[in-house]
Design a protein around this motif. Structure first.
Motif, PDB file in Angstrom:
ATOM      1  N   ILE A   1       0.730  -1.112   0.122  1.00  0.00           N
ATOM      2  CA  ILE A   1       0.055   0.092  -0.152  1.00  0.00           C
ATOM      3  C   ILE A   1       1.009   1.211  -0.007  1.00  0.00           C
ATOM      4  CG2 ILE A   1      -0.455   0.554   2.351  1.00  0.00           C
ATOM      5  CD1 ILE A   1      -3.234   0.627   2.031  1.00  0.00           C
ATOM      6  N   ALA A   2       2.050   1.092   0.760  1.00  0.00           N
ATOM      7  CA  ALA A   2       2.962   2.108   0.736  1.00  0.00           C
ATOM      8  C   ALA A   2       3.405   2.649  -0.646  1.00  0.00           C
ATOM      9  CB  ALA A   2       4.055   2.202   1.688  1.00  0.00           C
ATOM     10  N   SER A   3       3.671   1.252  -1.401  1.00  0.00           N
ATOM     11  CA  SER A   3       4.337   1.677  -2.830  1.00  0.00           C
ATOM     12  C   SER A   3       3.254   2.163  -3.702  1.00  0.00           C
ATOM     13  CB  SER A   3       4.859   0.540  -3.222  1.00  0.00           C
ATOM     14  OG  SER A   3       3.763  -0.352  -3.761  1.00  0.00           O
ATOM     15  N   LEU A   4       1.973   2.221  -3.197  1.00  0.00           N
ATOM     16  CA  LEU A   4       0.790   2.765  -4.398  1.00  0.00           C
ATOM     17  C   LEU A   4       0.482   4.153  -3.946  1.00  0.00           C
ATOM     18  CD1 LEU A   4      -1.760  -0.085  -4.697  1.00  0.00           C
ATOM     19  CD2 LEU A   4      -0.225   1.011  -6.447  1.00  0.00           C
ATOM     20  N   ALA A   5       0.360   4.404  -2.655  1.00  0.00           N
ATOM     21  CA  ALA A   5       0.016   5.529  -2.047  1.00  0.00           C
ATOM     22  C   ALA A   5       0.666   6.864  -1.889  1.00  0.00           C
ATOM     23  CB  ALA A   5      -0.689   5.327  -0.544  1.00  0.00           C
ATOM     24  N   ASP A   6       0.346   8.067  -2.041  1.00  0.00           N
ATOM     25  CA  ASP A   6       1.186   9.190  -1.830  1.00  0.00           C
ATOM     26  C   ASP A   6       1.351   9.347  -0.128  1.00  0.00           C
ATOM     27  OD1 ASP A   6       1.039   9.993  -4.503  1.00  0.00           O
ATOM     28  OD2 ASP A   6      -1.023  10.567  -4.175  1.00  0.00           O
ATOM     29  N   THR A   7       0.345   8.989   0.482  1.00  0.00           N
ATOM     30  CA  THR A   7       0.535   9.313   1.839  1.00  0.00           C
ATOM     31  C   THR A   7      -0.097   8.030   2.484  1.00  0.00           C
ATOM     32  OG1 THR A   7       0.143  11.616   1.743  1.00  0.00           O
ATOM     33  CG2 THR A   7      -0.170  10.507   4.009  1.00  0.00           C
ATOM     34  N   THR A   8       0.595   7.337   3.532  1.00  0.00           N
ATOM     35  CA  THR A   8       0.112   6.106   3.915  1.00  0.00           C
ATOM     36  C   THR A   8      -0.181   6.252   5.536  1.00  0.00           C
ATOM     37  OG1 THR A   8       1.636   4.694   2.385  1.00  0.00           O
ATOM     38  CG2 THR A   8       0.715   3.789   4.649  1.00  0.00           C
ATOM     39  N   LEU A   9      -1.434   6.095   6.060  1.00  0.00           N
ATOM     40  CA  LEU A   9      -1.945   6.212   7.183  1.00  0.00           C
ATOM     41  C   LEU A   9      -1.809   4.572   7.927  1.00  0.00           C
ATOM     42  CD1 LEU A   9      -5.357   8.046   6.967  1.00  0.00           C
ATOM     43  CD2 LEU A   9      -2.913   9.250   7.050  1.00  0.00           C
ATOM     44  N   VAL A  10      -1.107   4.596   9.113  1.00  0.00           N
ATOM     45  CA  VAL A  10      -1.019   3.362   9.687  1.00  0.00           C
ATOM     46  C   VAL A  10      -2.070   3.524  11.047  1.00  0.00           C
ATOM     47  CG1 VAL A  10       0.235   1.682  10.982  1.00  0.00           C
ATOM     48  CG2 VAL A  10       1.119   2.611   8.895  1.00  0.00           C
ATOM     49  N   LEU A  11      -2.903   2.580  10.996  1.00  0.00           N
ATOM     50  CA  LEU A  11      -3.961   2.867  12.227  1.00  0.00           C
ATOM     51  C   LEU A  11      -3.462   1.932  13.484  1.00  0.00           C
ATOM     52  CD1 LEU A  11      -5.827   4.227  10.293  1.00  0.00           C
ATOM     53  CD2 LEU A  11      -7.682   3.234  11.266  1.00  0.00           C
ATOM     54  N   VAL A  12      -3.387   2.480  14.415  1.00  0.00           N
ATOM     55  CA  VAL A  12      -3.258   1.539  15.559  1.00  0.00           C
ATOM     56  C   VAL A  12      -4.420   1.711  16.675  1.00  0.00           C
ATOM     57  CG1 VAL A  12      -0.611   1.202  15.308  1.00  0.00           C
ATOM     58  CG2 VAL A  12      -1.638   2.948  16.777  1.00  0.00           C
TER      59      VAL A  12
END
Lengths: 341, 341
Positions: A180-191
């Motif tokens: 997903i990080a390779s596809l997205a401009d900005t990656t949100l990681v939810l915890v």
């Protein structure tokens, strides 16, 4: 996936998959329809992409001139952190800001999680009928692990359809965060508090891919501890500690609340990140890298396909017999085979 | 691996690997030496193959006209069934029958099993100095699992060196049984009493690859039961029950004994299988299939290599930027990339 709450349905009214794929496709009309925001055209185009229709190349070519505008936001996290609730809240806030929004939800093919995901999906109902939102669930299949190989093309369909923002939501298992990080401009990681996500994140290399951390369910016990854990791990270094690098902020949300849920701050951090991407040149670098990897993957798949055509063919059989007979060696035979491709 | 007991040593006296590979190589002289049975030439050629020397293609081409004579026997089984002892016994019997023998022992790269294997290997000492036996341990590396990618070429070196029989011994873990079966004319599967090997064999699909079963340590309790288990599983069908198919015999050995160890019967069954391979055409089919797979693997590796050359190249970067800018699509870009290969 149910048809409830899906602005863009997977074309369920059409003929069965096999027949549909072979049906004559009027790509220019579909692309024109998608650009006008016609949900059925968007749905049809994504189906063509997902089914690897013979029209796939024509679709890609017709979409290309109309892409490159959408901001792509990835959203990942372990099961139970509230990804779908957060997606819903983000979509609502983006709609209130007048943005056109696309959502690609990549379901893991894992059968036992299907039920829970369907349940989550129904919560998206409040956007049903809103023509400014396109929501599409995609099967995750192929060798890519969490993300479907068709995801980049589906993303282009939504981009061409005029989406200002495309959210890609995926269950954070194994490889999918990295993808997903390779596809997205900005990656949100939810915890979420008390799930040991902090530790897991550190192990899985999540720190390297997260652009914004979101501690959801921040009204629960342990939220402060989770924030401290993340902050501590970020302090340990990695790329974030270097000068000129983006240092991922940590937001707190209670996405299930209708108001005062912290989502506005997440959007503000996403906007900050967008500006940093632009100013630093990292944004273009990421998109270019993403395209390069996609081109490579298609080229390799094409080669494998051609190789498949010769597998069991008379040509390969004849070359193999020559190797067995000693009149040639496998390297020369491989060269000859490649010459025939 | 120790140098004790190795007729063909891994060229330990030569310069370090990197330098050795770049040293000028006189391939015709080495091949001529190998054909005369010179152990150093054989060792050097296998080293060139293992190191993927630049001379690899020249070696393959020079070997080709002299190959296709050796009978290839695969020998596999779980750790502890007595593979090295059985190999030693088979080599001794074959030497007594006047055959020239090559042995390729494919060690798993697993570090914790290395010690035990070295211990086993020393038992081959009794063939040291016998110029009719070539013994070589090969590292198992690469993506092929149990068997080294260099094994087929190493096999051709021994074939060209005039070996009547080449034994490939591998530890039966995971994929390697299936791989050995794809390399060998005749595959021996070793089991031992009381190890539950029968059940494991059934699970791992060993029944499909075994041409001859060998119950080693047949003087132990439970040997009869192991034979019954195997017989029962064979009776359940699979390809063996069809008319015209080879039905794997079950031999009993006590390979550690110097005489009356049952190895002669194993050799008799191997000879029966060889005759069946010839009469049925299956022998040629196997060799041809094996060569076809090798050609394909080399062709794919070549393509991947060329792809690696363009990775990060200006050409790919320019194409990626065009995709990002929307002036082309990834499929057209992939076609252009392939055109440049």
């Amino acid at each position: 996936m149910t048809s409830d709450g899906i602005a863009v349905q997977p074309d369920a009214s059409a003929a069965p998959r096999g027949r549909r794929s072979r049906r004559a496709v009027d790509v220019p009309t579909l692309v024109a329809g998608a650009r006008k925001g016609d949900a059925r055209s968007v749905a049809r185009l994504i189906s063509l992409v997902e089914d690897a229709s013979p029209a796939l190349r024509e679709v890609a070519a017709a979409l290309a001139p109309h892409t490159g505008q959408a901001q792509v936001i990835g959203l990942t996290g372990s099961p139970g952190v509230g990804k779908s609730t957060s997606t819903t809240a983000l979509v609502r806030a983006l709609r209130q800001a007048g943005k056109r929004v696309g959502v690609l939800a990549v379901d893991p093919s894992s059968p036992f999680s299907g039920g829970a995901l369907l349940g989550d999906r129904v919560r998206m109902q409040d956007h049903a009928g809103d023509s400014g939102v396109f929501i599409r669930s995609m099967a995750s299949r192929g060798h890519l692990g969490g993300l479907s190989w068709a995801t980049p093309q589906a993303l282009r369909v939504l981009d061409a359809a005029g989406c200002d923002v495309v959210l890609i939501e995926t269950v954070g298992v194994g490889q999918s965060e990295l993808e997903i990080a390779s596809l997205a401009d900005t990656t949100l990681v939810l915890v979420a508090p008390g799930m040991g996500d902090g530790i897991q994140a550190a192990k899985a290399g999540i720190l390297e891919v997260a652009d914004v951390f979101v501690v959801n369910k921040a009204d629960r016990d342990g939220a402060d501890q989770t924030v401290r854990d993340l902050r501590y791990m970020l302090s340990l270094g990695g790329r974030h500690s270097e000068a000129g690098h983006w240092r991922p902020p940590i937001c707190r949300t209670v996405a299930a609340r209708d108001a005062d849920n912290g989502v506005e701050e997440v959007l503000a951090k996403i906007e900050e990140h967008r500006q940093w991407l632009e100013a630093s040149g990292e944004g273009h670098r990421r998109r270019s890298e993403r395209a390069a990897r996609e081109i490579e993957a298609i080229a390799l798949a094409t080669l494998r396909g051609r190789m498949g055509d010769v597998r069991g063919s008379a040509a390969l059989g004849a070359l193999a017999d020559e190797v067995v007979g000693g009149s040639t060696d496998p390297y020369r035979a491989a060269d000859e085979l490649l010459g025939q491709l």
